[in-house]
Structure formats: C-alpha cells, structure tokens
Design a protein around this motif. Structure first.
Motif, mmCIF file in Angstrom:
data_model
loop_
_atom_site.group_PDB
_atom_site.id
_atom_site.type_symbol
_atom_site.label_atom_id
_atom_site.label_comp_id
_atom_site.label_asym_id
_atom_site.label_seq_id
_atom_site.Cartn_x
_atom_site.Cartn_y
_atom_site.Cartn_z
ATOM 1 N N CYS A 380 -50.182 40.326 97.442
ATOM 2 C CA CYS A 380 -48.818 40.259 98.451
ATOM 3 C C CYS A 380 -47.730 40.983 97.932
ATOM 4 O O CYS A 380 -47.363 40.795 96.945
ATOM 5 N N ARG A 382 -44.919 41.382 99.087
ATOM 6 C CA ARG A 382 -43.543 40.724 99.781
ATOM 7 C C ARG A 382 -42.907 42.030 100.638
ATOM 8 O O ARG A 382 -41.802 41.954 100.509
ATOM 9 N N GLN A 397 -44.353 34.990 103.936
ATOM 10 C CA GLN A 397 -44.806 35.445 102.351
ATOM 11 C C GLN A 397 -44.313 34.400 101.416
ATOM 12 O O GLN A 397 -45.026 34.138 100.559
ATOM 13 N N CYS A 429 -50.327 42.332 108.260
ATOM 14 C CA CYS A 429 -50.453 42.323 106.646
ATOM 15 C C CYS A 429 -50.927 43.763 106.111
ATOM 16 O O CYS A 429 -51.990 43.975 106.217
ATOM 17 N N SER A 431 -51.609 44.191 103.093
ATOM 18 C CA SER A 431 -52.627 43.755 101.924
ATOM 19 C C SER A 431 -53.741 42.878 102.378
ATOM 20 O O SER A 431 -54.522 42.210 102.055
ATOM 21 N N ILE A 433 -54.184 40.206 104.103
ATOM 22 C CA ILE A 433 -54.263 38.666 103.547
ATOM 23 C C ILE A 433 -54.448 37.782 104.769
ATOM 24 O O ILE A 433 -53.717 37.874 105.818
ATOM 25 N N LEU A 435 -53.302 35.170 106.375
ATOM 26 C CA LEU A 435 -52.361 34.209 106.335
ATOM 27 C C LEU A 435 -52.525 33.012 106.938
ATOM 28 O O LEU A 435 -52.475 31.875 106.446
ATOM 29 N N GLY C 120 -47.070 42.133 92.819
ATOM 30 C CA GLY C 120 -46.454 41.142 93.809
ATOM 31 C C GLY C 120 -45.905 39.928 93.048
ATOM 32 O O GLY C 120 -45.259 38.949 93.755
#
Lengths: 695, 185, 355
Positions: A380, A382, A397, A429, A431, A433, A435, C120
């Motif tokens: 992440c 952010r 996040q 996202c 990345s 992810i 979530l 990160g």
C-alpha cells in the motif's frame, strides 16, 4: 414529530443530495437488457435449500418420496425470523441432504432435492382479496406464508419490514441497480411496471408510509418512462431519478441521496422512519397477494462476455447454475470465473451445482478483459484513492494497516463496522490489494473474539457459581455432621448402654494402636528389600518371599510409593496402581509373560478396558484415601486381610458394572493389569506397555 | 536569623498548601478501577483447565497479581500473553511449554454408547457443562464446554474425546476452504 | 458443463487498470519538463547524476530485498526505487562528486525506506531524508551549484561533466571552485544562497537582486526549472496521479507568508514570485510533498500537511541556516503526519450528529 415532518417536506422538494465517494465502473448493462424476460427451461432436478433468507430455517414438512406440487410449502417457518420455502415445480422429493449452498464459502446446507415430473402442476392459487382492509395482520401473515424475502440481495424476510413496529413516514423502492452487468430489475420494470406499482401500493398500505419514493438510476431511461407512466395518477408515489454512480443502490447511500439523512451507525433505516424495499420484492408481493402465488421464481440475469446469449430469465428457485448457464450457452476462457451476483459484490461460484436462491439476481461469466482479475498484491502506498472512493467516508488505508496487524480496537475506532463492503476501495486500489477481503476477515475475527469473550464470561460465572455451590454443599455436610454428633451426644446421655459401647470401642482403638506401634518396626526391616524389588526389572525375588512377608513388602512398597508420589506428581495416579494391583493376589511372573506374549491386535481393546479398570481401582483407592481421613488412618493400620478385602470389593464393584459377557474379558484384563503393575514397578510406563502390545 | 525563619515558614506553608491540594485532588479525582485481579481474570480465557497449575482462572489471576509468570496459559496462547503483558507493563514472553502448547479450540465429546454413567466427569467439570446422572448416560453441553480437558482423565472407560470445536458459517473467513474445490476447465 | 473453481476471493472482481507501477512511471515522465530546463541551464551533469542515483538505488534495493528474503524482481519493478533515485538526483548539485550521489541514494533506500519496512512503510520521504543527510554531512559539496550555463566563464562539455564528477577536475584541470567563478570573476552561488549571504552583510533586497544571477522575477535559470516542474505537476494533476490538496496548500501558504513578510519588510525579503520560482519550490510542491507514503492520508490532513511545509519553507529560507528549506520542511512535516492524521480523521457515515 417535528423532525419527521421535516423529513417528508425535505423529500418532497425532489432534490437529490448525493453522497461522497463512489466510482464509475463500466456498466455493461446493454449485454443483457436487449431482450424480454425469457423462461428458464424446466430442469430435471431442483435443489431447494431450506434456508434462503437471513434468519432461521423452517421445519421440513415433507419426507423422502413425497409427491409435491408447484407452490406447495416444503417447510414451515419456525419461531423468530423465519420463512417457508415452496416447491418450484411438481415432482418427487428425492433427497434431503446437505448440498453446496449459495454462499461464498459453498458450505453445505440442508437442501431438498426435487425431481421434476415435467408436468409443472401447481397447487391452487390463494389470492388475498381483501388486502385493503385496515387490519393488516392477516395480510402480513399471508406475505410471510408466501415466503417473500427481500430480493435485492440480503433476503431479509419481507413480512418484518412490511409491518414494522415503528411508525413509517417514507417507503423507498430501490430500483437503482447500480451493480454493473445486472439488469434483472431493469427488465422487470420494463415489462411489469403496472404489477410493480400494485405491489408498491400494498406495501404502502401495510407500512402506513405517507409517501413512496421510487428510485431509479438514470441509465435506465426505458424503465423510468414506463414506471412514470404507471404511477402517473398515484399522488403518493414519486419517481426519483438518481445519477449513475456505484454504490448509489446501497441502502444507506440511497437514503442519503434521497433524504440527505444518514442512518446512524448501528441503527436501521426504520429509526429514521424510513423503510426500503427492492423493486423485485414489490413485484413478488403483488404476485403473492393479488395472484396468490408463493415466491418460487425470480428474474435472474445471466450475462457476461463469455455467455453466448446473455439475457434475463424467469428462474425457478433451486435451479442449478449449471442448468441456467447451459441454457444461455457459454464459451469459457481459460480460468473462466463464474460469479453469483455482480462484479462488485458477488462471489465466485465454487461449484456449478450451486442453486439459485431468493437472493440470486445474477450469474456472471465475465471476460478477463472487461473484469480484470486482481493481480499480485503490492504494498500500500497510501495514495488515498480508496478513501476518495469510499461512500462511507472511512479510511480504507488505515483499516488495512490495522487489519493486517489485527488491532481490533483500532479497527473499531476507525469504524470498520460502518464499512458496507461495496468494494469501491479495492476496485480503485492501484496496488491491487483485496481490501474488502481484509475487512471481512477482520470483521469475522472481531465477532469471533466478541463471542469468545462472552463465552469466557459465561464460563467464569458458571465456574464461580459452581465453586459457590460446592462451598454451600460442604457447609451443609459439616452442619449435618455436627447435628448428628449432637444427637449422638444426647442419646449417650440418655442411654447408659451406649457408654459401654464407647468403652469397647476405645479398647479396640487401644489395641489397634499397639499393633500400629509394632508395624513400623516390621516394615522398617523390610524397607531395603522392597526398594530392591522396586528397582529390579526381574520379579523373581518376589516369588521367593512367603505370602506373609509379601503382604508386608506390599505395604512397605505402598509407603515407598507414597514417598515417590510426592516427588513425581505427574505420574501420581499411575504409580499408585502398582502396590494395590499386586497385593490383591499372588501373580506369577510366567502368567504376566504369557499375557504379554498372547496380546494380539484384537486384544488391544480388551487391554484398554483393563487399563481403565486398573485406573479406576487406583482412583478409587486414591479417592478413599483423600476424601475420608478416617479411612486413610485405618488403611495405614490395615492387615493383610483388610487390604485383600478392599481389593475384592473393588473388583466385585467393577464387575457389577459389567455385563456377564464381559467377565471373561475382564479376567484377561485383570491379568494384564497385573502385568502392567509389574512393568510399572520396573519403571516402565503404560505407554511402553501399549507399544509392546501393538508389536 | 529571621530570614531563615521566614524562608522555613514560607516553605512549610507552601508544603501544607500543596499537600492539601494534592490530597484533595487524589480524593476528588480518584480513578475507580477494577482490582488488578479482576482485570487479569477478565483477560484469561476462563477455560478453568488448570494447565497453569492453579485450580481455575481466578486463582491464576491472583497468582499473576502476586508476581507469577504470565506465560502459563496454553488455551489463551500468545494473544492472552500479549494482553497480560500490556496490562502488567512487562515484556511479552513466549508460552511456557511446560504447561502445554497452544492448540485449536476443542470441546469434549462423550461416546455415549461407551459411557457407564459413573458421574466422575460431571464432578470434574469446572463449569458444569456435563449433563447426566448416576448409571445413566452423560453428555456434554457443547455451548458451555470450555475445552479444559479435565473430564478426560477421570473417565474410567476413556470414552471422552476432545474434538475440534464446530465452526459455523457466521464467522467464516474468506480464505477458509470448507468444501473440496478444484478447477476443471 | 460442470464447473468448479478454487478461487476463494472476495468481491469486487473487477478493478481499475491503473497500477502502482504506472503511477510511479507517470511521476517520472512528469519530471521531463523540469529536467529539460535543468539540462539546459546546468548541463550534462544532471544526466550523469540521474544515471548514478538510479543505478545505486536499484542495487541497494535489490541488496536489501535479497537480505530480507523478499521477491527482488517483482518489487524492483514497482518503480519506487527508481523514482527515489531520480528525485534525489534532481536535488543534488549537478557537478557534485560521485560519492555524494552514492551515499545519498544508499542512505535513502537502505536506511530510510527499507529499514522501515520497504515501500509503504517509510515515515520519511526517502529522497529528502537522503538529501538532508548529505546536506548536513557535506555542506560545501552540497551547496556547490555551478552558475547557469549562460553565466559561466567556462562552458562545460559532456566529458568535463564526467571527469569533474569522478575526479573533481575538468579535462582542462579546472576545479569546482574555479568553475563557480562567473564571467566577471566573482564566485557565484545559487540565488537563494547568494541572497542570504548578502542579506547578512547588510545589503537590502533590491540591491542584492541587481546581481547578474537574478532577473526580473527570480534567479536566471531557476525560474524556468520551476516553471518546468509546475507544468509537469499540472499534468500529473490532470491525469489524477496526484491530488490538488498538497501542492495548492503548500504554494498558498508559502505565498501568503512571503507576501506578508515582503509587505512589511520589503528590504529583507524576496518577493512572493521569487519564492515560488526559486530553489526547489515547485519540485517540492508537486513531486516531493505529494509522495503519498510519507504524506498525510486524509483530505483535510493533506491540506494541513501542505500548509505546514509552505510555512516551514519560508521560515527556513528567511531565518534558517541553509539557503533552501524544502528538505527540512518536508521531513518536519513528515514527523507531524501521525498527529495530523489523528486529528483530521473524517467522520464516517452514520456518525454525524443529527441536527
């Protein structure tokens, strides 16, 4: 009351307020909304899960082999939140067994499997003609008996929401259908607008709402047109066109869109005097009340780039995904995904034998190009795209961070439970992810932890109450003893003959004491011998000693063992078996050998029984010594006979528990128990013995 | 001389004033908190299993409050140790192997056809989770069972098994596979 | 058709096609305009520094990743290490000796980024932390910016740049201090450095800015570099790679501070325009402060974060010991991020007081 009036006034202005966040995924609705609603083919088998709604399952009314007709109730609602399910077609109940469920986990649930007879005969329709009567209880009961659940996805029993205890100001019909691909509500509105409005009127009647808002997303112009036309003359139904944005069809988001109000955290729309129903539910209510048909079928969108003929189908509940997909045709790509529900909130179908249930609105077979699968999860960074997309104004996040580190308190502080799992965060996202998966897992963990905590609290209370009860019982016993003693004393004072008895008892006690003072000397002499016996692996010296000495040796050993016991707390119970089992009779070394040699695999069970008996004896002995101090004192001065007697009593007691057939077994067992005792004496433990037996 | 006297006097007066203020504050703003033992007890898993060497969770809580180690509770595992460490303000340690290992949650199960109705397990159960009477079959109330293991040893016929606690869909996690799956096409 | 799947994956099933790698790449592309301006005014040294820093960044990242037993190739390909190297290279003087670049980049990647847990997890902006370490450790080398090309007595060729970076002397044998001499034979510093030094000697702002390194707005060359980064930043904004909150609040707070000071004390301060177009202002506003990892993560927090940096830049430029304050300002603001985040948590749905 003031605020409620403001609510309606606010709403009547027709303003659309909007909500924060949200995303605009490709809609791809044109795939499936070009054709009218088709009829799904009659399948050979239907898999009707007993539980298709949120709440408790009903009781099964049918049994194997029963002939059922379409619309016949298969279950009876149990107490609490419960709904019946109905036979989707006529046929025979073939099986009642756990079958893969329409849940993301696919965990098997009790399912009625009905073999269709192809006739599709129905039970007679049971319309509820007098639905406009002011008393609505019978109508609500009718809606319940027709098995109506929310068709929007959560499958919450409709009879609860149709007749809430709370005063309702506003009814919202949710026809937003913001999930990409799905068009079930869209086509239902296009072709059944009049019937839907009838259903809405029934709902308005049962809920007592003063106004109904009919919310449709602006990407369905055809549906908007027909619905507007259908409620042209209804002054208490307003159509509201909301802008296309995912997830505007979420209950909380739609309320915010239409009323600017937010459902307070951990509360329900009812607390705002609002109730929301899916458009499909309104249609099902019309069917149930006016046409008298239970909920046995619904519109399911079968769509996706891999489906040959994407379309909407009237599908009987219990149809397998496999049958449905086969009817529409599929050209599977490599690792083709099948999704029940939409791409944003649906779940992967683990097995195509999964049945269509009341909550199923879509079967999606997307291509990789249009619904790109998630790649490898990256760190992440952010970037905050998720926070910008979150319609609940959470900080995904931060939630991810705390989810990974399992900081449950922090998660609750960051309002994890206000997450509606819409998936907007994971969708944006960069990345990749997952979530939502993290949040779902964290929610499960927190709920589990809460339950564990509640359980621990219950256990603590039960433990404390038990302790208190034991204490009470102890006090009661003590009191009884005191009272008995008191009575005896009184009796003594009244009766002289008792005095003589006491004198006699005292004399006996004296005699015993004398004996006792001699005994230690005797055992002291034998101390060395017994130690030697204990340590030796060969039991031969034991045989050389004549019976009387043997008993003395046993007592000595018992004492030695007791000393050992203090040292070896762990082996306590097992080591005690030895002296008692041995002193019971005079076992020969040969017999033990034989017993050990003869052990065949079939005897392992017998051996276990034997071990159990030996254990029981040891326990009993231990118990008697621990619990009854008087008995323990006696035991220390016990003679050869008394020990033997005690053991005999034990043996006979345990024999009494056994059936006659087991007596033979028990004899073998006794022998083995002796063998075991010997072995233990030789500082082998019971496990070694079992191993030898197995060899 | 008088300077010393006045300065001493001033100090004494100041000390009195501050003392009074502090004393007042300590009474007025007293933080009501549970006794330490109760706080510790609340963190323990309440299995009452005695693996820590004490006859139940409360006694162990008392022992911890009196300075015993915090790593003797296998059912609670690392999570409980961490919580205890936070509460006691000490460093978390790894679980003391001498008292057992952390295991999946289990419940007792009585093989009912083998039960002889001796009531020994009932007496052993710390939370009264076993139902039965003398010479009659016993059974475990699964919801109440803490998985403490204490009923297993007293059973004369070894008919009690510790089986993993049943899991349910309610708390299903998305990475748990419940049904056998494979990709065919 | 029997269908089974083992994909136990939670919804949603689709996703946007933008990946972290693409974000990193786009940020790199966006430096192009500023980079071009730097090339024009400061010559080939810039490119050599970039090559050096990126190489070292990749090597250092690969080394630490393999030590940490993490997937090396996959992680390197996310582009974050390259970006850190690039940003640091653009910050250090173009003709600084090679070991400056190596030490700075290695520190950025190994200590600031990977020691904190990798991408990160770093609390501080790696490029700026590396820059500050260099600035504190080697203040002379780090403030040795040669004058813009048009003011230089000697022109520097490609080979000159290489030799001076690696051997401290050009091919003709000039050292860095000789190169710093302008056409009039006076040693020249960067406009901000010069301004501060002159101010300390009692000159007024208007007198100082008469010097050849200034033009009507800011320093020669520097204003174009800043404009270049501004253009790149606007492109990033347009593409949705960065959000407007941090750059806008940073520039706004810097402008406000400098304007107020200039209005009160025109003799002692630079004009707001000069502040905006000097030093690393634009570079910081669009490329450094917007690093999402070390910036605040809430919307309100980002506005505060940018504002804090703006104020700090002004304060350090005006009263601090170093000519430019961007790196310190960013690091100080990084430290405040947890606090900012804590106090700017948005109210979630359903938690607003009903009224």
């Amino acid at each position: 009351m003031q605020s409620d009036l403001t609510l309606l006034e606010q709403v009547k202005s027709g303003k659309i307020w909007g909500f924060p966040g949200g995303i605009h995924p490709p809609e791809r609705k044109h795939l499936s909304n070009q054709t009218p609603i088709a009829q799904a083919n009659l399948a050979t088998h239907y898999y009707v899960p007993v539980k298709q709604h949120s709440g408790k399952e009903g009781e099964v009314l049918v049994k194997l082999g029963d002939k059922v007709l379409k619309g016949q109730p298969l279950t009876k609602p149990s107490t609490g939140l419960s709904l019946p399910v109905h036979a989707p077609t006529s046929g025979e109940v073939k099986e009642i067994k756990p079958h893969i469920s329409a849940h993301a986990s696919g965990a098997p649930e009790l399912t009625l499997i009905i073999e269709a007879d192809g006739k599709d005969d129905s039970v007679p329709a049971q319309p509820f003609n007098d639905w406009q009567a002011p008393e609505t209880d019978a109508l609500i009961e009718h809606i319940k008996s027709m098995g109506i659940a929310g068709l929007g996805g959560a499958a919450f029993p409709t009879y609860i929401k149709a007749h809430p205890a709370h005063d309702i100001e506003l009814l919202i019909i949710n026809a937003v259908e913001c999930e990409p691909y799905i068009t079930a509500d869209d086509v239902l509105m296009r072709y059944h607008a009049e019937e839907i409005i009838e259903g809405v009127e029934i709902l308005l009647h049962t809920t007592g709402a003063k106004l109904c808002l009919f919310a449709i997303e602006d990407n369905k112009p055809e549906a908007i047109e027909v619905i507007k036309k259908a409620c042209e003359h209804k002054n208490n139904i307003d159509v509201r066109v909301v802008p296309t944005k995912y997830p505007s069809g979420g209950e909380k988001q739609l309320i915010q869109l239409l009323t600017s109000q937010q459902v307070p955290s951990k509360k329900l729309p009812i607390d705002l005097s609002i109730v929301m129903q899916n458009v499909g539910t309104a249609f099902a209510i019309k069917k149930a009340v006016i046409d008298g048909l239970p909920l046995t079928e619904r519109v399911v969108t079968v769509t996706g780039e891999s489906i040959t003929n994407p379309q909407n189908l009237w599908t009987k509940l219990g149809t397998t995904v496999e049958d449905l997909v086969a009817q529409c045709g599929i050209t599977a790509e490599k690792d083709q995904r099948l999704i029940m529900g939409g791409p944003m909130m649906g779940f992967n179908i683990l097995d195509s034998q999964m049945p269509v249930v009341k909550a199923t609105n879509c079967i999606l077979a997307p291509s990789k190009y249009h619904v790109p699968p998630r790649g490898v999860e990256q760190a992440c960074i952010r970037c905050g795209d998720c926070a910008a997309a979150c319609p609940a104004e959470l900080l995904p996040q931060q939630l991810l961070w705390y989810s990974k580190s399992q900081e449950h308190e922090k998660l609750e502080e960051y309002d994890l439970f206000d997450c509606i799992e819409c998936g907007a965060c994971a969708y944006v996202c960069p990345s990749q992810i997952p979530l939502v998966q993290y949040y779902r897992n964290s929610k499960a963990e927190i709920r589990q932890a809460e339950e564990d905590k509640a359980k621990a609290e219950k256990a603590r209370i039960r433990f404390e109450q038990r302790q208190a009860r034991l204490e009470r019982e102890k006090q009661a016993r003590l009191k009884r003893h005191q009272e008995a003693a008191e009575r005896r004393r009184q009796a003594l004072n009244q009766d002289d003959s008792a005095k003589d008895k006491i004198a006699a008892a005292l004399a006996r006690a004296k005699a015993k004491k004398q004996q006792q003072s001699e005994a230690p000397k005797e055992t002291g002499k034998l101390e060395d011998t017994s130690t030697a016996v204990d340590n030796s692996t060969d039991a031969a010296p034991n045989q050389a000693i004549d019976p009387k000495d043997k008993v003395a040796a046993a007592i000595a050993r018992a004492k030695a063992k007791k000393e050992q016991k203090a040292k070896q707390a762990l082996e306590n119970s097992k080591s005690e078996q030895a002296p008692y089992a041995e002193s019971k009779s005079s076992p020969t070394h040969e017999a033990q050998e034989q017993a050990t040699d003869e052990k065949t695999p079939e005897q392992i069970k017998k051996e276990r029984v034997a071990a159990a008996i030996a254990k029981a004896k040891a326990k009993k002995a231990k118990e008697s010594s621990n619990e009854n101090e008087q008995a323990a004192a006696d035991k220390s001065t016990m003679t050869e006979e008394s020990i033997t007697d005690k053991q005999d009593v034990d043996a006979s007691e345990s024999q009494a528990l056994k059936t006659p057939e087991q007596i033979k077994k028990e004899k073998v067992a006794a022998a083995i128990a002796k063998a075991k005792a010997k072995k233990q004496q030789a500082k082998h433990n019971a496990d070694t013995l079992t191993e030898q037996g197995n060899e | 001389m008088s300077i010393i006297f006045y300065s001493l006097l001033a100090l004494a007066v100041l000390a009195l004033i501050f003392g009074a203020v502090l004393g007042f504050a300590s009474i007025k703003y007293k933080v009501e908190s549970d006794p330490l033992v109760d706080q510790i007890d609340a963190l323990l898993p309440q299995t009452q299993c005695g693996q820590c060497g004490y006859p139940g969770c409360k006694p162990y809580a008392e022992a911890i409050a009196n300075g015993d180690e915090i790593n003797k509770c296998p059912p609670g595992g690392e999570a409980t140790i961490k919580n205890l460490a936070d509460l006691m303000g000490v460093e978390p340690k790894s679980l003391d192997e001498a008292h057992g290992e952390e295991d999946v949650k289990k419940v007792a199960y009585i093989r009912e056809d083998e039960c002889i109705g001796c009531t020994k397990c009932i007496q052993a159960c710390p939370v009264d989770a076993i139902l039965g009477a003398s010479k009659l079959m016993h059974t475990v109330i699964v919801d109440e069972c803490t998985g403490c293991d204490l009923c297993v040893d007293p059973c004369p016929v070894d008919c009690i098994d510790m089986v993993p606690a049943p899991s349910n869909n309610k708390y299903w996690k998305w990475d748990q596979v419940l049904i056998p799956t494979k990709t065919i096409n | 058709m029997k269908f089974m799947s083992n994909a136990l994956m939670s919804s949603p099933h689709g996703r946007v096609r933008q990946s972290t790698n693409q974000v990193m790449r786009q940020v790199m592309y966006a430096t192009a305009a500023g980079l071009a301006a730097q090339l024009i005014f400061f010559g080939w040294g810039v490119l050599i520094q970039i090559a050096l820093c990126v190489t070292v960044a990749l090597l250092a990242e690969a080394l630490v990743l393999s030590l940490r037993e993490k997937p090396v190739r996959a992680t390197l390909s996310d582009g974050s290490a390259i970006l850190t190297g690039l940003l640091l290279a653009l910050s250090i003087p173009p003709l600084a000796p090679w070991w400056i670049a190596v030490i700075g980049t290695a520190f950025s990647i190994i200590i600031v980024k990977q020691m904190y847990g990798g991408l990160g997890f770093n609390l501080f902006n790696p490029a700026m932390a590396g820059y500050v370490v260099l600035l504190i450790s080697f203040p002379v080398a780090m403030t040795n910016w040669q004058p813009p090309a048009e003011l230089m007595a000697q022109s520097i060729t490609y080979l000159d740049a290489i030799t001076i970076i690696f051997t401290d002397f050009t091919i003709d044998g000039y050292s860095m201090s000789q190169l710093k001499l302008g056409v009039d034979g006076i040693s020249m510093a960067t406009p901000l450095d010069n301004f501060k030094t002159q101010l300390g000697q009692g000159f007024t702002a208007s007198e100082i800015t008469q010097a050849p390194i200034y033009n009507e707005h800011a320093g020669i060359g520097w204003q174009w570099i800043n404009l270049g980064y501004l253009a790149g930043g606007l492109w990033l904004l347009k593409n949705g790679i960065i959000r407007w909150h941090i750059p806008l609040s940073l520039l706004a707070s810097l402008t406000t501070c400098s304007f107020l000071y200039y209005a009160i004390n025109p003799d002692l301060g630079l004009t707001p325009v000069a502040h905006l177009l000097s030093g690393a202002t634009m570079f910081a506003a669009f490329f450094i402060a917007t690093d999402p990892v070390s910036a605040s993560t809430t919307v309100k927090g980002r506005i505060w974060f940018g504002a804090v940096i703006g104020v700090l830049i002004f304060v350090i430029r005006q009263w601090g010991g170093y000519p430019d304050g961007v790196a310190f300002a960013v690091l100080l603001a990084n430290m405040m991020v947890p606090l900012i985040d804590y106090y700017t948590k948005p109210t979630a749905y359903g938690h607003k007081a009903r009224g």
